[in-house]
Design a protein around this motif. Sequence first.
Motif, PDB file in Angstrom:
ATOM      1  N   GLY A  62       0.820  -1.215   0.000  1.00 28.25           N
ATOM      2  CA  GLY A  62       0.000   0.000   0.000  1.00 28.25           C
ATOM      3  C   GLY A  62       0.855   1.266   0.000  1.00 28.25           C
ATOM      4  N   ASP A 131      -3.796  -3.925  -6.046  1.00 30.84           N
ATOM      5  CA  ASP A 131      -2.950  -4.161  -4.865  1.00 30.84           C
ATOM      6  C   ASP A 131      -3.531  -5.275  -3.987  1.00 30.84           C
ATOM      7  OD1 ASP A 131      -1.924  -3.890  -2.256  1.00 30.84           O
ATOM      8  OD2 ASP A 131      -2.450  -1.777  -2.058  1.00 30.84           O
ATOM      9  N   ARG A 171       1.318  -1.153  12.660  1.00 34.16           N
ATOM     10  CA  ARG A 171       0.641  -0.380  11.620  1.00 34.16           C
ATOM     11  C   ARG A 171      -0.348   0.642  12.211  1.00 34.16           C
ATOM     12  NH1 ARG A 171      -0.880  -3.254   6.137  1.00 34.16           N
ATOM     13  NH2 ARG A 171      -1.632  -4.902   7.491  1.00 34.16           N
ATOM     14  N   ARG A 175      -6.957  -2.206  12.290  1.00 33.67           N
ATOM     15  CA  ARG A 175      -7.496  -3.321  11.500  1.00 33.67           C
ATOM     16  C   ARG A 175      -7.695  -4.575  12.346  1.00 33.67           C
ATOM     17  NH1 ARG A 175      -4.324  -3.671   5.818  1.00 33.67           N
ATOM     18  NH2 ARG A 175      -4.762  -5.875   6.272  1.00 33.67           N
TER      19      ARG A 175
HETATM   20 MG   LIG Z   1      -2.103  -3.188   2.064  1.00 37.19          MG
END
Ligand SMILES: [Mg+2]
Length: 235
Positions: A62, A131, A171, A175
């Motif tokens: 990403g 992606d 990150r 998520r």
């Molecule tokens: Mg990604």
Amino acid sequence: MWRRAASLSPFISSSGSLIRNHQTAYNLKIWESFTTEIPTQVKGGKGPFICFVLGGPGSGKGTQCAKIVKNYGLTHLSAGELLRREIASNSEYGTTILNTIKEGKIVPSEVTVSLIQKEMESSDSKKFLIDGFPRSEENRAAFERIMGAEPDIVLFFDCPEEEMVNRVLNRNEGRVDDNIDTVRKRLQVFKALNLPVINYYARRGKLYTINAVGTVDEIFEQVRAVFAALKLVTE
Ligand SMILES: [Mg+2]
Ligand SMILES: Nc1ncnc2c1ncn2[C@@H]1O[C@H](COP(=O)(O)OP(=O)(O)O)[C@@H](O)[C@H]1O
Ligand SMILES: O=c1ccn([C@@H]2O[C@H](COP(=O)(O)OP(=O)(O)O)[C@@H](O)[C@H]2O)c(=O)[nH]1
């Protein structure tokens, strides 16, 4: 309109050091990926340019896609983002998708391909960066069957597992799958189902392996060399 040159630039074909001498974290036989010709398009050059972006969780797909978009104007379609958007919109497949993502498994091909198809067909763009897809041979076959298209090139962000785990765990995007249990499962799925796709494209001469360790800018320099060699020109 945009076009591609008929052959690779001397930079890649003569030195090739960027890709040729790279030992992959997964011991892929990437020497097979070399070609001195631009890959031919199955659609006789009429369809859009398609670049698949592959790599394990946290390999930097990403991050690098954002830079590719900025520098080369491709339209970025993240399969994971499309699926997360589907969950957020409470669609009929939302719960199934959420559970699949939590388990680190792969959402049925028809669902993902149909989301990608919708985006591609409603866009005027002639160059797409897809992606995180295809994640399995079944995904790949479904895309080819439903879209009647193959990628022109495939970028593979090759990263050691330990580095991928560290990146995912740091990150901080909230998520549901960025936790140690799910990431371990995702790495197993990556090795079992995604590596065969990467190998397939290596055999087809479409794979460009990028060493995904280093700063974001260092890694992008390798990506830039691939695009420069392909002479993607926007007119
Ligand atoms: Mg990604
Ligand atoms: N070269 C890099 N070095 C260190 N961290 C990186 C690098 N590239 C990306 N990251 C970070 O690692 C995490 C995963 O990157 P991301 O682009 O989301 O990977 P992917 O899409 O492959 O899962 C993000 O927090 C991102 O900021
Ligand atoms: O084509 C795809 C892309 C993603 N996913 C699911 O969505 C998750 C997150 O994907 P994403 O590409 O966003 O993760 P990344 O590799 O970027 O961390 C994956 O683990 C899968 O469960 C999927 O099933 N099919």
